[in-house]
Scaffold this active site. Structure first.
Site, PDB file in Angstrom:
ATOM      1  N   HIS A   1      15.108 -18.696   3.665  1.00 45.38           N
ATOM      2  CA  HIS A   1      15.999 -18.987   4.793  1.00 45.38           C
ATOM      3  C   HIS A   1      15.197 -19.709   5.862  1.00 45.38           C
ATOM      4  CE1 HIS A   1      19.619 -18.410   7.242  1.00 45.38           C
ATOM      5  NE2 HIS A   1      18.770 -18.302   8.259  1.00 45.38           N
TER       6      HIS A   1
ATOM      7  N   ASP B   1      25.372  -9.470   1.123  1.00 45.77           N
ATOM      8  CA  ASP B   1      25.341  -9.636   2.581  1.00 45.77           C
ATOM      9  C   ASP B   1      24.490 -10.851   2.897  1.00 45.77           C
ATOM     10  OD1 ASP B   1      26.870  -7.327   3.106  1.00 45.77           O
ATOM     11  OD2 ASP B   1      25.090  -6.072   2.874  1.00 45.77           O
ATOM     12  N   LEU B   2      25.123 -11.924   3.328  1.00 50.99           N
ATOM     13  CA  LEU B   2      24.467 -13.211   3.507  1.00 50.99           C
ATOM     14  C   LEU B   2      23.240 -13.107   4.417  1.00 50.99           C
ATOM     15  CD1 LEU B   2      24.555 -16.262   2.934  1.00 50.99           C
ATOM     16  CD2 LEU B   2      25.971 -16.522   4.983  1.00 50.99           C
ATOM     17  N   ASP B   3      22.094 -13.543   3.895  1.00 50.57           N
ATOM     18  CA  ASP B   3      20.832 -13.593   4.634  1.00 50.57           C
ATOM     19  C   ASP B   3      20.389 -12.237   5.170  1.00 50.57           C
ATOM     20  OD1 ASP B   3      20.670 -16.349   4.222  1.00 50.57           O
ATOM     21  OD2 ASP B   3      21.843 -16.775   6.020  1.00 50.57           O
ATOM     22  N   GLU B   4      20.811 -11.159   4.523  1.00 45.62           N
ATOM     23  CA  GLU B   4      20.429  -9.824   4.968  1.00 45.62           C
ATOM     24  C   GLU B   4      19.760  -9.010   3.864  1.00 45.62           C
ATOM     25  OE1 GLU B   4      23.452  -7.663   7.022  1.00 45.62           O
ATOM     26  OE2 GLU B   4      24.058  -9.370   8.254  1.00 45.62           O
TER      27      GLU B   4
END
Length: 282
Positions: free
Chosen positions: A190, A224-227
């Site tokens: 990311h 869970d997007l980018d988590e």
């Protein structure tokens, strides 16, 4: 060989593991442990040499695994992790991975590259790696196109015996179902120092806020997007005198090295999951 394990912490774990390895003439060259104060879980990674086969070592460890209810893994240390890399148009991180694989500094074997665009096909050809173009349509047909693309991806994972999927700036959001199927074996880079500045143009957001550090985050992919659990993060110092474009250039320098370290540690079985966090024996 490399041994990793996790279990509820208790007395006698290290002694039991060491005894089992001694029974197969194991010579320990590296051993690291961690007791999580948050979850009460004990983690251990051991590198050792032995004249015995992997099956023989597994049999020796079986009683210990059962006694302590361990999640235990055992691998040949020289075996490379078969890795599929996904990309879009930005080739910086892809090139870093391919160069390090060729140089022998990453314990991975990349048998195929997948992209939703054709821009990076020449790079794949330069390194002599098959390139598979799987486009994803936009507009009304986007959902069905995405489902077909992900089905094709899973076919390639099976066909090539893929153990790890790396998203090297692949600019498509994976479905929840695919994330679950690849849980613990898909790594994303990311282009931001998570958890701050999520969403579009994180470098521009950081620039507008006048931050003095930008960075990149390599993490496991989850629904869970980018988590997902974070494996590695790096930062780069910036000043008020630099433009948003200069932020992007500096950030991309960080992304490649951050992702490469995360892939390296995963391939060397140095990363163990501790709930939403990771234990990294670097």
């Amino acid at each position: 060989m490399v041994l990793t394990l996790s279990c509820q912490n208790g007395r006698g774990i290290v002694h039991a593991v060491s005894g089992a390895l001694l029974s197969v003439q194991g010579d320990i060259t590296e051993s690291k442990q961690f007791d999580s104060p948050d979850t009460g879980t004990f983690f251990m990674r051991v590198e050792f040499s032995t004249p015995e086969s992997l099956d023989t070592v597994e049999a020796a460890l079986a009683p210990v695994k059962e006694e302590f209810s361990m999640d235990l893994g055992l691998w040949e240390a020289t075996r490379k992790t078969r890795t599929l890399v996904m990309c879009s148009k930005d080739g910086r991180t892809l090139n870093d991975l391919l160069f390090q694989q060729r140089a022998g500094t990453l314990a991975v074997e990349i048998p195929v590259i997948v992209s939703n665009h054709l821009e990076l096909q020449p790079m794949a050809f330069f390194y002599g790696i098959p390139f598979v173009h799987i486009p994803v349509a936009r507009g009304a047909d986007s959902e069905s196109s995405k489902a077909q693309a992900e089905a094709r991806l899973l076919d390639l994972v099976k066909e090539y015996g893929i153990e790890l999927v790396v998203l090297a700036r692949y600019m498509q959001i994976l479905s929840d179902d695919l994330c679950r199927r690849l849980e613990g074996r898909a790594i994303n880079i990311h282009h931001s120092f998570l958890p701050s500045f999520k969403g579009a143009k994180p470098y521009h957001q950081a620039h507008e806020r006048g931050v003095k550090l930008i960075g990149a985050t390599a993490h496991y992919v989850t629904a869970d997007l980018d988590e997902g659990p974070i494996i590695e993060q790096s930062v780069q110092r910036v000043t008020h005198a630099q433009t948003a474009r200069e932020f992007v250039v500096r950030g991309r320098e960080v992304e490649g090295s951050t992702l490469s370290r995360a892939v390296k540690w995963h391939a060397e079985h140095r990363v163990l999951l501790d709930g939403k966090r990771t234990v990294v024996f670097d």
